[in-house]
Design an enzyme around this catalytic site. Sequence first.
Site, PDB file in Angstrom:
ATOM      1  N   ALA A 131      44.826  27.454  56.160  1.00 40.94           N
ATOM      2  CA  ALA A 131      45.733  29.037  56.343  1.00 40.94           C
ATOM      3  C   ALA A 131      46.323  28.261  55.666  1.00 40.94           C
ATOM      4  O   ALA A 131      47.758  27.869  56.527  1.00 40.94           O
ATOM      5  CB  ALA A 131      45.760  28.407  57.818  1.00 40.94           C
ATOM      6  N   LEU A 132      47.400  28.820  54.552  1.00 44.61           N
ATOM      7  CA  LEU A 132      48.150  29.239  53.615  1.00 44.61           C
ATOM      8  C   LEU A 132      48.859  30.459  53.786  1.00 44.61           C
ATOM      9  O   LEU A 132      50.222  30.096  53.984  1.00 44.61           O
ATOM     10  CB  LEU A 132      48.185  28.221  53.342  1.00 44.61           C
ATOM     11  CG  LEU A 132      49.516  27.850  52.016  1.00 44.61           C
ATOM     12  CD1 LEU A 132      50.416  26.492  52.511  1.00 44.61           C
ATOM     13  CD2 LEU A 132      48.945  27.288  50.393  1.00 44.61           C
ATOM     14  N   PRO A 135      51.592  37.515  55.828  1.00 49.01           N
ATOM     15  CA  PRO A 135      51.969  38.488  54.705  1.00 49.01           C
ATOM     16  C   PRO A 135      53.236  38.054  53.872  1.00 49.01           C
ATOM     17  O   PRO A 135      53.420  39.140  52.994  1.00 49.01           O
ATOM     18  CB  PRO A 135      52.312  38.857  56.364  1.00 49.01           C
ATOM     19  CG  PRO A 135      51.558  38.555  57.526  1.00 49.01           C
ATOM     20  CD  PRO A 135      51.618  36.713  57.044  1.00 49.01           C
ATOM     21  N   TRP A 163      45.618  36.951  55.969  1.00 46.90           N
ATOM     22  CA  TRP A 163      43.948  36.322  53.820  1.00 46.90           C
ATOM     23  C   TRP A 163      43.431  35.918  54.406  1.00 46.90           C
ATOM     24  O   TRP A 163      42.714  34.441  53.554  1.00 46.90           O
ATOM     25  CB  TRP A 163      44.508  36.241  52.798  1.00 46.90           C
ATOM     26  CG  TRP A 163      45.806  37.608  52.626  1.00 46.90           C
ATOM     27  CD1 TRP A 163      46.970  37.368  51.821  1.00 46.90           C
ATOM     28  CD2 TRP A 163      44.676  38.667  52.551  1.00 46.90           C
ATOM     29  NE1 TRP A 163      47.051  38.525  51.464  1.00 46.90           N
ATOM     30  CE2 TRP A 163      46.603  39.369  51.990  1.00 46.90           C
ATOM     31  CE3 TRP A 163      44.069  39.346  52.413  1.00 46.90           C
ATOM     32  CZ2 TRP A 163      46.324  41.187  51.872  1.00 46.90           C
ATOM     33  CZ3 TRP A 163      44.316  40.827  52.427  1.00 46.90           C
ATOM     34  CH2 TRP A 163      45.309  41.713  52.261  1.00 46.90           C
ATOM     35  N   ARG A 248      40.862  24.377  42.384  1.00 49.95           N
ATOM     36  CA  ARG A 248      41.038  25.323  41.511  1.00 49.95           C
ATOM     37  C   ARG A 248      40.483  25.953  40.205  1.00 49.95           C
ATOM     38  O   ARG A 248      39.665  26.606  40.273  1.00 49.95           O
ATOM     39  CB  ARG A 248      42.985  24.838  40.744  1.00 49.95           C
ATOM     40  CG  ARG A 248      43.371  26.531  39.905  1.00 49.95           C
ATOM     41  CD  ARG A 248      44.760  26.487  39.977  1.00 49.95           C
ATOM     42  NE  ARG A 248      45.481  26.958  40.827  1.00 49.95           N
ATOM     43  CZ  ARG A 248      46.560  26.153  41.221  1.00 49.95           C
ATOM     44  NH1 ARG A 248      47.335  25.399  40.922  1.00 49.95           N
ATOM     45  NH2 ARG A 248      46.921  26.113  42.332  1.00 49.95           N
ATOM     46  N   GLU A 368      44.075  31.379  45.059  1.00 50.30           N
ATOM     47  CA  GLU A 368      44.334  30.282  44.472  1.00 50.30           C
ATOM     48  C   GLU A 368      45.286  30.133  43.315  1.00 50.30           C
ATOM     49  O   GLU A 368      45.052  29.544  42.488  1.00 50.30           O
ATOM     50  CB  GLU A 368      42.839  29.431  44.366  1.00 50.30           C
ATOM     51  CG  GLU A 368      42.470  28.829  46.379  1.00 50.30           C
ATOM     52  CD  GLU A 368      41.509  28.365  45.534  1.00 50.30           C
ATOM     53  OE1 GLU A 368      41.613  26.819  44.973  1.00 50.30           O
ATOM     54  OE2 GLU A 368      40.252  28.921  46.121  1.00 50.30           O
TER      55      GLU A 368
HETATM   56  C1  LIG Z   1      39.528  37.773  49.306  1.00 49.99           C
HETATM   57  C2  LIG Z   1      40.592  36.753  49.072  1.00 49.99           C
HETATM   58  C3  LIG Z   1      40.257  35.238  50.202  1.00 49.99           C
HETATM   59  C4  LIG Z   1      41.711  34.315  50.529  1.00 49.99           C
HETATM   60  N1  LIG Z   1      41.139  33.305  50.766  1.00 49.99           N
HETATM   61  C5  LIG Z   1      42.461  32.381  51.195  1.00 49.99           C
HETATM   62  C6  LIG Z   1      42.582  31.919  52.355  1.00 49.99           C
HETATM   63  O1  LIG Z   1      41.741  30.903  52.666  1.00 49.99           O
HETATM   64  N2  LIG Z   1      43.426  31.244  52.587  1.00 49.99           N
HETATM   65  C7  LIG Z   1      44.933  31.355  52.328  1.00 49.99           C
HETATM   66  O2  LIG Z   1      45.845  30.378  52.343  1.00 49.99           O
HETATM   67  N3  LIG Z   1      44.970  32.220  51.335  1.00 49.99           N
HETATM   68  C8  LIG Z   1      43.651  33.277  51.072  1.00 49.99           C
HETATM   69  N4  LIG Z   1      44.252  33.885  49.826  1.00 49.99           N
HETATM   70  C9  LIG Z   1      45.729  34.674  50.165  1.00 49.99           C
HETATM   71  C10 LIG Z   1      45.601  34.184  48.436  1.00 49.99           C
HETATM   72  O3  LIG Z   1      45.723  32.897  47.751  1.00 49.99           O
HETATM   73  C11 LIG Z   1      47.003  35.206  47.842  1.00 49.99           C
HETATM   74  O4  LIG Z   1      46.420  36.757  47.962  1.00 49.99           O
HETATM   75  C12 LIG Z   1      47.096  35.101  46.729  1.00 49.99           C
HETATM   76  O5  LIG Z   1      48.261  33.592  46.675  1.00 49.99           O
HETATM   77  C13 LIG Z   1      48.072  36.124  46.248  1.00 49.99           C
HETATM   78  O6  LIG Z   1      49.198  36.621  46.679  1.00 49.99           O
HETATM   79  P1  LIG Z   1      49.148  38.008  47.923  1.00 49.99           P
HETATM   80  O7  LIG Z   1      48.179  38.549  48.115  1.00 49.99           O
HETATM   81  O8  LIG Z   1      50.570  37.875  49.207  1.00 49.99           O
HETATM   82  O9  LIG Z   1      50.111  38.167  46.607  1.00 49.99           O
HETATM   83  P2  LIG Z   1      51.613  38.767  46.031  1.00 49.99           P
HETATM   84  O10 LIG Z   1      52.443  37.224  46.533  1.00 49.99           O
HETATM   85  O11 LIG Z   1      52.753  39.490  47.046  1.00 49.99           O
HETATM   86  O12 LIG Z   1      51.291  38.948  44.696  1.00 49.99           O
HETATM   87  C14 LIG Z   1      51.054  40.488  44.272  1.00 49.99           C
HETATM   88  C15 LIG Z   1      50.875  40.016  42.605  1.00 49.99           C
HETATM   89  O13 LIG Z   1      51.434  40.073  41.622  1.00 49.99           O
HETATM   90  C16 LIG Z   1      52.088  38.794  40.954  1.00 49.99           C
HETATM   91  N5  LIG Z   1      52.356  37.824  40.591  1.00 49.99           N
HETATM   92  C17 LIG Z   1      52.489  36.697  41.514  1.00 49.99           C
HETATM   93  N6  LIG Z   1      53.169  35.756  40.964  1.00 49.99           N
HETATM   94  C18 LIG Z   1      54.382  36.783  40.271  1.00 49.99           C
HETATM   95  C19 LIG Z   1      55.154  36.240  39.087  1.00 49.99           C
HETATM   96  N7  LIG Z   1      55.480  34.876  39.239  1.00 49.99           N
HETATM   97  N8  LIG Z   1      55.169  36.790  38.014  1.00 49.99           N
HETATM   98  C20 LIG Z   1      54.344  38.610  37.825  1.00 49.99           C
HETATM   99  N9  LIG Z   1      53.566  38.802  38.674  1.00 49.99           N
HETATM  100  C21 LIG Z   1      53.708  38.235  39.928  1.00 49.99           C
HETATM  101  C22 LIG Z   1      50.415  38.855  40.792  1.00 49.99           C
HETATM  102  O14 LIG Z   1      49.518  39.317  39.942  1.00 49.99           O
HETATM  103  C23 LIG Z   1      49.513  38.781  42.428  1.00 49.99           C
HETATM  104  O15 LIG Z   1      48.360  39.478  42.264  1.00 49.99           O
HETATM  105  C24 LIG Z   1      42.624  34.798  50.103  1.00 49.99           C
HETATM  106  C25 LIG Z   1      42.792  36.028  49.419  1.00 49.99           C
HETATM  107  C26 LIG Z   1      42.222  36.826  48.881  1.00 49.99           C
HETATM  108  C27 LIG Z   1      42.178  38.564  48.109  1.00 49.99           C
END
Ligand SMILES: Cc1cc2nc3c(=O)[nH]c(=O)nc-3n(C[C@H](O)[C@H](O)[C@H](O)COP(=O)(O)OP(=O)(O)OC[C@H]3O[C@@H](n4cnc5c(N)ncnc54)[C@H](O)[C@@H]3O)c2cc1C
Length: 388
Positions: A131-132, A135, A163, A248, A368
Site C-alpha cells: 500500500a503505497l 489519491p 489502488w 519492476r 509500477e
Molecule cells: C490495476 C492497478 C493496480 C495497482 N496496484 C497498486 C498496488 O497494489 N499498490 C499501490 O501502492 N499502487 C497500486 N497501483 C497504483 C499505481 O502504481 C498508480 O496508478 C501509478 O503509480 C500512477 O499513479 P496515478 O494513477 O495516480 O496516475 P498519475 O500519477 O496521476 O499519472 C497519470 C499519468 O500521467 C503520466 N505521467 C506521470 N508522470 C509523468 C511525467 N513525469 N511526465 C509526463 N507524464 C507523466 C502517465 O501517463 C500517468 O499514467 C495500481 C494501479 C492500477 C491501475
Amino acid sequence: MNPFEHLDWPFFNAQHGEFARALDAWAAANVADHHGSDVDAECRALVRALGQGGWLAPAVAGREYGGAADAIETRSICLARETLARHNGLADFAFAMQGLGSGAISLAGTPQQKAAYLPRVVRGEAIAAFALSEPQAGSDVAAMQCAARVEGDHAILDGEKTWISNGGIADFYVVFARTGEAPGARGISAFIVDADTPGLEIAERIDVIAPHPLARLKFTNCRIPLSQRIGAGGEGFKIAMRTLDVFRTSVAAAALGFARRALHEALGRATSRKMFGGVLADFQLTQASLARMATTVESSALLTYRAAWLRDQGRTVTREAAMAKLEATEGAQRVIDAAVQVFGGLGVVSEQPVERLYREIRALRIYEGATEVQQLIIGRELLKGWNA
Ligand SMILES: Cc1cc2nc3c(=O)[nH]c(=O)nc-3n(C[C@H](O)[C@H](O)[C@H](O)COP(=O)(O)OP(=O)(O)OC[C@H]3O[C@@H](n4cnc5c(N)ncnc54)[C@H](O)[C@@H]3O)c2cc1C
C-alpha cells in the site's frame, strides 16, 4: 511458436528451464480455466493453489522461511510471471502480489517479522498487499499524505491509500506513511498492518477493466505496535523503491507472457480461419502482422531477461529494467491489438482469450511506474553518462 525456446539463452541455467517447464505443466492442469465471476474467491483459491503447489517459493527471500533462495532471484520471478500470465492473468496477479506485498519484509524485515509472515505467504495461507499509492500521490510517490505519529511504543496511522491490489482480501498490508524524520522522501516509514487492525477499513472496492481485488483503504487512529515497523523510521521510501526495483522487471515478464499467448492465439486463428478459398495466414498482409508480433515478443524477451540476469549478477539495473518494462508492456499492447484484429469480430467477444488479454494488458502500462516515468528514467540515465 515454442514458448520454451528462450530457456536455451545464456541468461538461464538448467534449473530455470526445469522450473519453467514444470510450472507450465502445472498451470495447464490447475489454473488455465480459473476465470469465475467472483474475483475475490478466484484469487483466494489461486493463492492457495500456488502455495500448495510450492510455486510461491521464488517470491520470498530466505530458505528458513520457505523461500527458494536466500535472496530473491529475478529470473525465477520473471519466468514464473511469464508462464502464469500465458495461462491466466489472475494467476500471475496472485503470484506477483504475494511477492510484491511481502517484498519489504523479505528485504528489510526483522527475523521475527519474517518468521511471522513469510512462511504463511509462501504456503498461500496469508494474502499480502503493498500500500503505497494515494489519491494525490501516484507517480509522485513522495507527495504522500498518509501519516503515522509515534506515541510510546505505537505508531498511529491516519489517512488513505488507493489502488491497492488485494485490498479487501489481504490478510496484511505493508503500508508506507509519512513519519516526518526529514522532509519529503526521507520522512516516510513502512509498517505491517494486519487486516483486522481496528481503525483500518476498506473504504471502497474499485472495479477495473480486468477484474481483480482492488480497494481504497482508510486509516483512522489505527494503532500499530512499533515492532511492526519495517526498517528504521524514515527508511520507508528507500524500502519501497528497493521492493519495486525487484519487481519492476517482472511486470515486463508478465507483459511478455500476455504477448506470447496473443501470438499463439493469432497463429492458431490465422491458420484455421477459412476465407477466399484458403486460410487467413495465406495472405502476406497477415504474415507481415504475425512477423511484427513475433519480433516484438522476441525483443521484449531479450530486454526482460537481460535486465533480470544483470540484476541477479548484483548489478544496478535502473536503465535496463526501465527499458524492459517500457518495451514489453507497450509492445504487448500492440501484439494483443494485432491478435484481436486477426480474430475479427470474434476478437471482441467477451471472455475470448484475446479479448481478455486486451483488457488485462492495459494497466501494466500504468502501474509500477507509467510508461512516461520509464522514459524519463531512461533519458536521465542516458544523459548522466553523456560527457561529450
Ligand atoms: C490495476 C492497478 C493496480 C495497482 N496496484 C497498486 C498496488 O497494489 N499498490 C499501490 O501502492 N499502487 C497500486 N497501483 C497504483 C499505481 O502504481 C498508480 O496508478 C501509478 O503509480 C500512477 O499513479 P496515478 O494513477 O495516480 O496516475 P498519475 O500519477 O496521476 O499519472 C497519470 C499519468 O500521467 C503520466 N505521467 C506521470 N508522470 C509523468 C511525467 N513525469 N511526465 C509526463 N507524464 C507523466 C502517465 O501517463 C500517468 O499514467 C495500481 C494501479 C492500477 C491501475
